[in-house]
Design a protein around this motif. Sequence first.
Motif, PDB file in Angstrom:
ATOM      1  N   ARG A  47     -46.306 -11.790  32.030  1.00 15.40           N
ATOM      2  CA  ARG A  47     -47.469 -11.553  31.160  1.00 15.40           C
ATOM      3  C   ARG A  47     -48.764 -11.768  31.922  1.00 15.40           C
ATOM      4  N   ALA A  48     -48.777 -12.824  32.748  1.00 20.48           N
ATOM      5  CA  ALA A  48     -49.971 -13.096  33.549  1.00 20.48           C
ATOM      6  C   ALA A  48     -50.224 -11.961  34.537  1.00 20.48           C
ATOM      7  N   GLU A  49     -49.143 -11.454  35.146  1.00 16.66           N
ATOM      8  CA  GLU A  49     -49.274 -10.333  36.079  1.00 16.66           C
ATOM      9  C   GLU A  49     -49.800  -9.088  35.371  1.00 16.66           C
ATOM     10  N   GLU A  50     -49.309  -8.841  34.159  1.00 14.79           N
ATOM     11  CA  GLU A  50     -49.750  -7.668  33.404  1.00 14.79           C
ATOM     12  C   GLU A  50     -51.208  -7.817  32.976  1.00 14.79           C
ATOM     13  N   THR A  51     -51.590  -9.045  32.576  1.00 15.59           N
ATOM     14  CA  THR A  51     -52.983  -9.298  32.216  1.00 15.59           C
ATOM     15  C   THR A  51     -53.887  -9.068  33.415  1.00 15.59           C
ATOM     16  N   LEU A  52     -53.447  -9.548  34.574  1.00 16.66           N
ATOM     17  CA  LEU A  52     -54.223  -9.346  35.798  1.00 16.66           C
ATOM     18  C   LEU A  52     -54.309  -7.864  36.146  1.00 16.66           C
ATOM     19  N   ARG A  53     -53.183  -7.153  35.995  1.00 21.43           N
ATOM     20  CA  ARG A  53     -53.176  -5.713  36.302  1.00 21.43           C
ATOM     21  C   ARG A  53     -54.148  -4.968  35.399  1.00 21.43           C
ATOM     22  N   GLN A  54     -54.125  -5.314  34.109  1.00 23.95           N
ATOM     23  CA  GLN A  54     -55.025  -4.657  33.169  1.00 23.95           C
ATOM     24  C   GLN A  54     -56.485  -4.993  33.485  1.00 23.95           C
ATOM     25  N   SER A  55     -56.712  -6.258  33.869  1.00 24.50           N
ATOM     26  CA  SER A  55     -58.062  -6.674  34.217  1.00 24.50           C
ATOM     27  C   SER A  55     -58.561  -5.924  35.442  1.00 24.50           C
TER      28      SER A  55
END
Length: 269
Positions: A130-138
């Motif tokens: 989830r953190a990786e996906e949040t970072l990717r989206q950011s």
Amino acid sequence: RDITHQKRMAKERDQSEKKYRSLFYNAQVALFRTSIDGQILEINRRYAEIAGYDNIEECMAHYRPQTAWKDPETRNRFIAKIQKTGSVRDYEAQIVRKDGTDAWILFSATIYPDQGYIEGSLVNITDRKRAEETLRQSEALKQKMFANIGDVIVIIDKEGKNRYKSPNIEKLFGWKPEEVVGKSVWENIHPEDLASQQDNFKTLMDVPSIVKKTECRYKCKDARYKWIEFIGTNLLHDPDICGILGNYHDITDRKTAENSLRESEARFK
């Protein structure tokens, strides 16, 4: 004497087995043993928790690992790989928990074909994914924002080299970021503006947090020069920046208009 020895050995084996069982069931990492077709043979508490169950007994009675994989093809590839190589390490997959929610799992396992089972461990990496996906989206959002703003963002190190250039530099000046990052900022400054800009940079470097504005001619990839307005802030002391944080934009039209106005005024004097 032989009977005493046998009893002592049996007691030691029993103690060893109890110790193993305690370690197995109370381990903080999820441990399992399943048949090759996916039937649970043995699991510990942590495995049951990850699968969404309150206890081992309920999990063993109702959970079906072979159908819990969100993507059946992912499991098929896992089985094919482990049958081919004998073991698999750090295999990522999504499973569906008891309550229907998804969880990302990191599998490591070994197959024992003669005994007919697979045993291994799994780690819940849902928070990490989830953190990786949040970072990717950011990052994706930042890239889109930079691509559509009128200013190029730059970080310049104390040696005067570009450490970062925002992606919109290509749209505005023709350069890809990787073509200028790592190179001296002075390479693209007009020779007639070089001395004044180097003096400006030195002043900027000497005072923490100072903000300075300057204008100069900047070379585009097609070798044309455009006038730019540059605003820089000394953030060498900031551990996240460690350099001069700047932004600049094209003011060629403004400079052209100013020159035209001066020429016009001069003619009527």
